[in-house]
Design a protein around this motif. Sequence first.
Motif, PDB file in Angstrom:
ATOM      1  N   LYS A 155      32.296  34.208   1.538  1.00  0.00           N
ATOM      2  CA  LYS A 155      33.050  33.030   1.088  1.00  0.00           C
ATOM      3  C   LYS A 155      34.188  32.719   2.058  1.00  0.00           C
ATOM      4  CE  LYS A 155      31.984  33.499  -3.774  1.00  0.00           C
ATOM      5  NZ  LYS A 155      32.476  33.774  -5.132  1.00  0.00           N
ATOM      6  N   ARG A 213      32.807  30.854   5.033  1.00  0.00           N
ATOM      7  CA  ARG A 213      32.583  29.436   4.735  1.00  0.00           C
ATOM      8  C   ARG A 213      33.895  28.657   4.729  1.00  0.00           C
ATOM      9  NH1 ARG A 213      28.732  31.573   1.359  1.00  0.00           N
ATOM     10  NH2 ARG A 213      30.012  31.443  -0.501  1.00  0.00           N
ATOM     11  N   ARG A 214      34.918  29.210   4.127  1.00  0.00           N
ATOM     12  CA  ARG A 214      36.211  28.503   4.052  1.00  0.00           C
ATOM     13  C   ARG A 214      36.866  28.378   5.412  1.00  0.00           C
ATOM     14  NH1 ARG A 214      38.788  30.135  -1.670  1.00  0.00           N
ATOM     15  NH2 ARG A 214      37.072  29.304  -2.884  1.00  0.00           N
TER      16      ARG A 214
END
Length: 164
Positions: free
Chosen positions: A62, A65-66
């Motif tokens: 995650k 992705r950020r």
Amino acid sequence: MDEPRWLTDEQQYAWRQFIEVLVRVPAALEAQLQRDAGLTHMGYLVLMTLSERPDRRLAMSKLARRACASLSRLSHVVARLEERGWVRRERDAEDGRVQIAVLTDEGLDKVVASAPGHAEAVQQLIFDRLTSAQMRQLAKLAEALLDKPVEVDRPRAGTKTDRA
């Protein structure tokens, strides 16, 4: 074979200006962070992203992705941040296959100390050069280019914060 869709003169000018922004702004932000904080821009993005989490933790996938980074690139960045004591990695208690990046107290101190200089650089490079209307247009252009839905908490047209 179809004929290529060549850029018009107006499109060519806009494209070249946009490319220059894409090159110059990240280079200036990288230089400021390296000079003033001893951080890469990606390192700062990782620290900042983790600092915004209530528990200062996020799964590496995650976080990648950020930060708009590959998992491989993120792993290298996090390894450098770990060496400095700003981040540590843990296995997820519920799924041992998942690696969690955790911002340490020292890492939080680092991002808090680095944020004012970075914010000032962004102000000087971008927002000091734009009117309020141009800033809102920039946000709309970025949303369109990223094909990103409008955030729910973004001020609506006609609200006090939306008027120039």
